[in-house]
Each structure stands twice: as structure tokens, then as C-alpha cells.
Design a protein around this motif. Sequence first.
Motif, mmCIF file in Angstrom:
data_model
loop_
_atom_site.group_PDB
_atom_site.id
_atom_site.type_symbol
_atom_site.label_atom_id
_atom_site.label_comp_id
_atom_site.label_asym_id
_atom_site.label_seq_id
_atom_site.Cartn_x
_atom_site.Cartn_y
_atom_site.Cartn_z
ATOM 1 N N ARG A 101 0.686 -93.032 -40.341
ATOM 2 C CA ARG A 101 0.834 -94.484 -40.491
ATOM 3 C C ARG A 101 0.589 -94.915 -41.934
ATOM 4 O O ARG A 101 1.307 -95.754 -42.473
ATOM 5 C CB ARG A 101 -0.120 -95.227 -39.563
ATOM 6 C CG ARG A 101 0.275 -95.178 -38.115
ATOM 7 C CD ARG A 101 -0.713 -95.949 -37.290
ATOM 8 N NE ARG A 101 -0.346 -95.932 -35.888
ATOM 9 C CZ ARG A 101 -1.079 -96.464 -34.935
ATOM 10 N NH1 ARG A 101 -2.227 -97.050 -35.234
ATOM 11 N NH2 ARG A 101 -0.681 -96.420 -33.695
ATOM 12 N N LYS A 104 3.541 -93.926 -43.999
ATOM 13 C CA LYS A 104 4.664 -94.839 -43.725
ATOM 14 C C LYS A 104 4.449 -96.176 -44.435
ATOM 15 O O LYS A 104 5.366 -96.723 -45.032
ATOM 16 C CB LYS A 104 4.835 -95.062 -42.221
ATOM 17 C CG LYS A 104 6.071 -95.874 -41.861
ATOM 18 C CD LYS A 104 6.213 -95.971 -40.370
ATOM 19 C CE LYS A 104 7.447 -96.710 -39.933
ATOM 20 N NZ LYS A 104 7.729 -97.970 -40.470
ATOM 21 N N LEU A 105 3.228 -96.691 -44.368
ATOM 22 C CA LEU A 105 2.930 -97.945 -45.058
ATOM 23 C C LEU A 105 3.130 -97.802 -46.572
ATOM 24 O O LEU A 105 3.657 -98.701 -47.237
ATOM 25 C CB LEU A 105 1.499 -98.401 -44.761
ATOM 26 C CG LEU A 105 1.220 -98.926 -43.355
ATOM 27 C CD1 LEU A 105 -0.268 -99.167 -43.163
ATOM 28 C CD2 LEU A 105 2.008 -100.201 -43.097
ATOM 29 N N ASP A 108 6.830 -97.700 -47.250
ATOM 30 C CA ASP A 108 7.392 -99.033 -47.060
ATOM 31 C C ASP A 108 7.019 -99.950 -48.234
ATOM 32 O O ASP A 108 7.834 -100.760 -48.674
ATOM 33 C CB ASP A 108 6.913 -99.661 -45.744
ATOM 34 C CG ASP A 108 7.535 -98.987 -44.519
ATOM 35 O OD1 ASP A 108 8.506 -98.212 -44.689
ATOM 36 O OD2 ASP A 108 7.037 -99.217 -43.401
ATOM 37 N N ASP A 109 5.794 -99.831 -48.757
ATOM 38 C CA ASP A 109 5.359 -100.643 -49.909
ATOM 39 C C ASP A 109 6.160 -100.286 -51.151
ATOM 40 O O ASP A 109 6.535 -101.151 -51.939
ATOM 41 C CB ASP A 109 3.864 -100.453 -50.178
ATOM 42 C CG ASP A 109 2.996 -101.409 -49.383
ATOM 43 O OD1 ASP A 109 3.547 -102.318 -48.749
ATOM 44 O OD2 ASP A 109 1.760 -101.212 -49.405
ATOM 45 N N ALA A 111 9.153 -98.986 -51.253
ATOM 46 C CA ALA A 111 10.549 -99.389 -51.057
ATOM 47 C C ALA A 111 10.712 -100.895 -51.190
ATOM 48 O O ALA A 111 11.795 -101.373 -51.526
ATOM 49 C CB ALA A 111 11.036 -98.924 -49.682
ATOM 50 N N ALA A 112 9.674 -101.643 -50.920
ATOM 51 C CA ALA A 112 9.797 -103.105 -50.954
ATOM 52 C C ALA A 112 9.689 -103.679 -52.323
ATOM 53 O O ALA A 112 9.807 -103.500 -53.367
ATOM 54 C CB ALA A 112 8.696 -103.734 -50.113
#
Length: 112
Positions: A101, A104-105, A108-109, A111-112
Motif C-alpha cells: 500500500r 502504491k501510494l 501514485d504521488d 505520478a500525480a
Amino acid sequence: MAQIQIEVNGRPYAVGCEDGQEQHLMELAKLFDRQVRHVSADMGQLGDTRLFLMGALLLADELADARNRLNSLQAELARLQSDRARMETRAVAALENAAKRIEKLAVDDVAA
């Protein structure tokens, strides 16, 4: 083979044992002597054979109780070890899940 003198119920007995086992045999003889004297105090003088038999039976009963307790404790230990292994497996799985997790976070951070 060593020879030692033990005393049971006030009477001496010559007993043979393996070399180096003299002290152990003397301690066992003291244990048996206490048991025989206890039987004698409770039941009176029954004769050495009957006193020895009763003393031996009482010690055998104590040994059986101790073995039963040991078996119960070993079973409980096995159960606790199994429980611990299951908990460790769960903890590892939870840590791996948490790590996934977090990764993944992090992805995701980024990529954002």
C-alpha cells in the motif's frame, strides 16, 4: 561398580551402582526413606516389605501425576507455539500488505 551403604527406615542396606552415581543413588534412597517413614508414621510398622511396597506405590503415584502434568504442559506448549506461528504469519502478511500500500501510494504521488 561402586558399592554404597544406604539406610531405609533405620536399617542399612548395601547397594551397588555405576561408578559416579553414588550421590544420586543416595539422594534417591533419602527420598524413598522419607516416603517409607511417612507411611510408617501413618500406618504403623507393617514390616519392611509392606512398608517398602506402600512407599514405592506412593512414589509411583507421584511419578504418574508428574508425567500427566508434563504431558499437559507439553501439549499446551505445542498449542502456544502453533498459535505464535500463526500470529507471526499474520503479522508478516499484514506488513507485506502495508508495504504494498505504501509503495502504491508513493507511485501514485509521483505520478500525480
